[in-house]
Scaffold this active site. Structure first.
Site, PDB file in Angstrom:
ATOM      1  N   THR A 121       0.860  -1.190   0.000  1.00 40.04           N
ATOM      2  CA  THR A 121       0.000   0.000   0.000  1.00 40.04           C
ATOM      3  C   THR A 121       0.892   1.234   0.000  1.00 40.04           C
ATOM      4  O   THR A 121       1.640   1.460   0.958  1.00 40.04           O
ATOM      5  CB  THR A 121      -0.907  -0.011   1.250  1.00 40.04           C
ATOM      6  OG1 THR A 121      -1.652  -1.231   1.237  1.00 40.04           O
ATOM      7  CG2 THR A 121      -1.852   1.168   1.266  1.00 40.04           C
ATOM      8  N   PHE A 156      -6.279  -6.235  -1.326  1.00 45.26           N
ATOM      9  CA  PHE A 156      -7.410  -5.975  -0.432  1.00 45.26           C
ATOM     10  C   PHE A 156      -7.692  -7.151   0.510  1.00 45.26           C
ATOM     11  O   PHE A 156      -8.724  -7.171   1.162  1.00 45.26           O
ATOM     12  CB  PHE A 156      -8.669  -5.668  -1.253  1.00 45.26           C
ATOM     13  CG  PHE A 156      -8.539  -4.415  -2.076  1.00 45.26           C
ATOM     14  CD1 PHE A 156      -8.815  -3.173  -1.521  1.00 45.26           C
ATOM     15  CD2 PHE A 156      -8.123  -4.466  -3.394  1.00 45.26           C
ATOM     16  CE1 PHE A 156      -8.685  -2.006  -2.276  1.00 45.26           C
ATOM     17  CE2 PHE A 156      -7.989  -3.311  -4.155  1.00 45.26           C
ATOM     18  CZ  PHE A 156      -8.273  -2.078  -3.596  1.00 45.26           C
ATOM     19  N   TYR A 258     -20.005  -2.385  13.404  1.00 46.58           N
ATOM     20  CA  TYR A 258     -19.967  -2.886  14.775  1.00 46.58           C
ATOM     21  C   TYR A 258     -19.203  -1.943  15.694  1.00 46.58           C
ATOM     22  O   TYR A 258     -18.050  -1.598  15.410  1.00 46.58           O
ATOM     23  CB  TYR A 258     -19.328  -4.276  14.815  1.00 46.58           C
ATOM     24  CG  TYR A 258     -20.193  -5.311  14.129  1.00 46.58           C
ATOM     25  CD1 TYR A 258     -21.085  -6.078  14.862  1.00 46.58           C
ATOM     26  CD2 TYR A 258     -20.154  -5.487  12.746  1.00 46.58           C
ATOM     27  CE1 TYR A 258     -21.913  -7.006  14.239  1.00 46.58           C
ATOM     28  CE2 TYR A 258     -20.967  -6.406  12.105  1.00 46.58           C
ATOM     29  CZ  TYR A 258     -21.850  -7.159  12.862  1.00 46.58           C
ATOM     30  OH  TYR A 258     -22.668  -8.071  12.245  1.00 46.58           O
ATOM     31  N   GLY A 260     -17.138  -1.157  19.087  1.00 42.50           N
ATOM     32  CA  GLY A 260     -16.204  -1.995  19.835  1.00 42.50           C
ATOM     33  C   GLY A 260     -15.136  -1.169  20.501  1.00 42.50           C
ATOM     34  O   GLY A 260     -15.355  -0.002  20.844  1.00 42.50           O
ATOM     35  N   CYS A 267      -2.994  -2.279   8.892  1.00 48.41           N
ATOM     36  CA  CYS A 267      -3.423  -1.482   7.730  1.00 48.41           C
ATOM     37  C   CYS A 267      -4.184  -0.218   8.095  1.00 48.41           C
ATOM     38  O   CYS A 267      -3.722   0.876   7.778  1.00 48.41           O
ATOM     39  CB  CYS A 267      -4.242  -2.352   6.787  1.00 48.41           C
ATOM     40  SG  CYS A 267      -3.257  -3.650   6.037  1.00 48.41           S
ATOM     41  N   LYS A 270      -2.280   2.773   9.922  1.00 45.29           N
ATOM     42  CA  LYS A 270      -1.206   3.412   9.152  1.00 45.29           C
ATOM     43  C   LYS A 270      -1.732   4.027   7.844  1.00 45.29           C
ATOM     44  O   LYS A 270      -1.276   5.080   7.426  1.00 45.29           O
ATOM     45  CB  LYS A 270      -0.054   2.433   8.906  1.00 45.29           C
ATOM     46  CG  LYS A 270      -0.136   1.632   7.658  1.00 45.29           C
ATOM     47  CD  LYS A 270       1.125   0.831   7.416  1.00 45.29           C
ATOM     48  CE  LYS A 270       0.907  -0.255   6.395  1.00 45.29           C
ATOM     49  NZ  LYS A 270       0.436   0.184   5.089  1.00 45.29           N
TER      50      LYS A 270
END
Ligand SMILES: NC(=O)c1ccc[n+]([C@@H]2O[C@H](COP(=O)([O-])OP(=O)(O)OC[C@H]3O[C@@H](n4cnc5c(N)ncnc54)[C@H](O)[C@@H]3O)[C@@H](O)[C@H]2O)c1
Length: 444
Positions: A121, A156, A258, A260, A267, A270
Site C-alpha cells: 500500500t 485488499f 460494529y 467496539g 493497515c 497506518k
C-alpha cells in the site's frame, strides 16, 4: 508464467501461495534469511488459516520457491511484485524505503523487459518514485535502453480470511499504462477470472488512491459507529438495535457497523495516517478521516475506562483478566491492537494483568515479555480475577460457560469490548455485563 514476489509477509506469502495454486511458477523473496530458511523447512512464520497446507502443496508440486535475493531469480521472471512493508514514518507518512530498495535492486539487475508491480500500500504518486529509482539504476549501469514498466496492484485481502479473499476477491484493481503490461496482468489473473470476478484496469494514481480510499471508508464506518455507541450509552439507546436497523437500509448495508474497542492491525491505522499526510502535502485537509483517527485513539481506551470505573480507587492492585490479544480473530497479528493500549493503561495504573489468546500469546510475549501473566486457557485466565474484559471476538470466546467463570472469578464484572455477550446469559450466574453503547446491560 514465472513471477517473483518480494516481501514474504502476510501479503507476499499469501499472494505467492495463491498464484502458485493456479499454476504460476512463483519465487517468494525476502531479505529476512531466517524467515526464508524456516519456509524452506516447511515452517510458516505467520498464522493464517489454510496457509500452511497451501504452501506445502505448492512447494511439493515444484511451483513455489523461496530466495533471499531478487537478483538470483530476476532473469527468469516476467513480473516482479513488490509486497514489502510500508510502515508509518514519524510524521505519519508511509515509509517507502523498503519499496524503493526493491526498485533499486530491480533496476540494478534487470536484463530484459520486466514488469514491476507494487502490491504494497503506497501513497498516490509512488509509481513515479519507483520509475525514477529504476531509471537511475539503469543509467548508472549505462543500460537505459532496457525496457521495463511500473504497475500498481493494491491488495485488499483480510488477515484471517486472506486465502479466500485472494482466490475469489470482490475485485482486482490494476493501475497500468501500456497494452503490453495490461496483457501480462490479464494473463496472470485469468485463472481467477474463471470465477467471474472483476479485474478493474485504471491509471496508476487512481489504483494507488483506491486502496487508501477503501481502507479509509471502512475505518470511517467503525469510528462512526463507535461515536454513535458512546452517545447511545448516554441517551439510553442500545447500539446493537441501532446498528441492525441502520444496516437493513440497502444504501447503508450491515457490514463494518460494529461498535467496539477500536480498530487496529497493520493497515487501517497506518493507511488512515498516510492519507491524512498526503492531504497535508497537497494542501487538502482530510477533515473526516482526521476525526476518524482521533475517535479511534480515544475508543482504544474505553475498555480500560470501564474497568477503572468498576472499582473505587481504580484498577490499582486489581487482577484483570483479558480474553483476546490479536487485533481481530483468526490472526496472531498484534500491530496497533487495542489490547496493547488496554494492557499499557492497566499496568501503568497498577493492575495485575492475566491474558489469554488462542494464537497470539507468543506474539504478545515477543512484544511485552513478562509484564503480564500468560494463562494456559480462557478459564485459567479468570481464576481469582476481579474483572474480565473481552478484547478479541475469537469463536472460542463466543459462548463461554458463565457458570465456570462465575465460580472461578473473584469479582462479578465482565466488560465486553466487542458486544458479543447477552445480559440474559450472564445474569443467572450473578455476573454483570458492560458492553459498548449498551446502557441497560450494566444492571445486575
Ligand atoms: N497485512 C495485511 O492484511 C495487508 C493487506 C493489504 C495490503 N497490505 C499492505 O501490503 C504491504 C505488506 O504488508 P504485510 O502485512 O505483508 O507486511 P509484513 O511486514 O508482514 O511483510 C513484509 C516483508 O517484507 C520483507 N522485506 C522488507 N524489505 C525487503 C527487501 N528490501 N527485500 C525483500 N524483502 C523485504 C520483510 O522482511 C517482511 O518479511 C504493506 O504495504 C501493507 O500495507 C497489507
Amino acid at each position: 508464467m514465472n513471477v517473483a514476489i518480494v516481501g514474504t509477509g502476510y501479503v507476499g506469502l499469501v499472494s505467492g501461495a495463491c498464484f502458485s495454486e493456479v499454476g504460476v511458477n512463483v519465487t517468494c523473496v525476502d531479505i529476512d534469511r531466517n524467515k526464508i530458511e524456516r519456509l524452506r523447512q516447511g515452517e510458516i512464520p505467520i498464522y493464517e488459516p489454510g496457509l500452511s497446507e497451501l504452501v506445502s502443496r505448492n512447494v511439493a508440486a515444484g511451483r513455489l520457491h523461496f530466495a533471499t535475493s531478487l537478483q538470483e531469480v530476476l532473469d527468469n521472471v516476467e513480473i516482479v511484485f513488490c509486497a514489502v512493508g510500508t510502515p508509518p514514518g514519524e510524521d505519519g507518512s508511509a515509509d517507502l524505503s523498503h519499496v524503493l530498495a526493491v526498485a533499486s535492486e530491480f533496476g540494478s539487475n534487470i536484463k530484459k523487459y520486466t514488469l514491476f508491480v507494487t502490491k504494497s500500500t503506497v501513497p498516490v504518486g509512488t509509481h513515479k518514485l519507483v520509475r525514477a529509482t529504476v531509471e537511475a539504476e539503469l543509467k548508472k549501469r549505462g543500460e537505459e535502453n532496457i525496457p521495463f514498466e511500473v504497475a500498481s496492484n493494491p491488495e485488499f485481502l483480510k488477515e484471517g480470511a486472506a486465502i479466500k479473499d485472494f482466490m475469489s476477491p470482490d475485485r482486482v484493481v490494476i493501475g497500468i499504462e501500456s497494452e503490453r503490461g495490461r496483457k501480462l496482468m490479464e494473463k496472470l489473473y485469468r485463472p481467477f477470472l474463471l470465477n467471474n470476478f472483476r479485474v478493474m484496469f485504471m491509471d496508476l494514481p487512481s489504483a494507488e488512491m483506491t486502496k487508501y480510499a477503501a481502507n479509509a471508508m471502512l475505518a470511517t464506518r467503525i469510528s462512526f459507529m463507535n461515536e454513535i455507541a458512546n452517545l447511545c450509552e448516554k441517551v439510553g439507546a442500545d447500539v446493537n438495535s441501532v446498528r441492525t436497523a441502520m444496516g437493513a437500509d440497502v444504501r447503508i448495508g450491515g457490514k463494518f457497523l460494529y461498535a467496539g474497542c477500536g480498530y487496529g492491525g497493520s493497515c487501517f491505522p497506518k493507511d488512515v495516517r498516510a492519507l491524512i499526510r498526503t492531504g497535508q502535502e497537497y494542501g487538502c485537509a482530510m477533515q473526516v478521516i482526521s476525526a476518524v483517527e482521533e475517535v479511534n485513539e480515544k475508543q482504544k481506551t474505553v475498555v480500560y475506562e470501564k474497568l477503572a470505573a468498576l472499582f473505587e480507587g481504580g484498577v490499582k492492585g486489581r487482577r484483570i483478566a483479558l480474553w483476546g490479544l490479536a487485533f481481530k480473530p483468526e490472526t496472531d497479528d498484534m500491530r496497533c491492537a487495542p489490547a496493547l493500549e488496554v494492557i499499557r493503561l492497566l499496568l501503568e495504573n497498577g493492575a495485575e494483568v492475566v491474558v489469554y489468546d488462542p494464537v497470539a500469546m507468543d506474539e504478545c510475549r515477543h512484544r511485552i515479555g513478562n509484564a503480564v501473566t500468560y494463562a494456559s486457557d480462557m478459564y485459567d485466565a479468570v481464576v481469582d480475577a476481579d474483572a474480565l474484559a473481552l478484547l478479541t471476538e475469537w469463536k472460542e470466546f463466543r459462548l463461554p460457560s458463565w457458570a465456570v467463570v462465575a465460580k472461578t472469578m473473584k469479582g462479578v464484572n465482565i466488560v465486553d469490548g466487542r458486544n458479543i455477550y447477552q445480559k440474559s446469559d450472564l445474569q443467572p450466574h450473578g455476573l454483570c455485563l458492560y458492553g459498548i453503547g449498551r446502557p441497560n446491560q450494566t444492571e445486575k
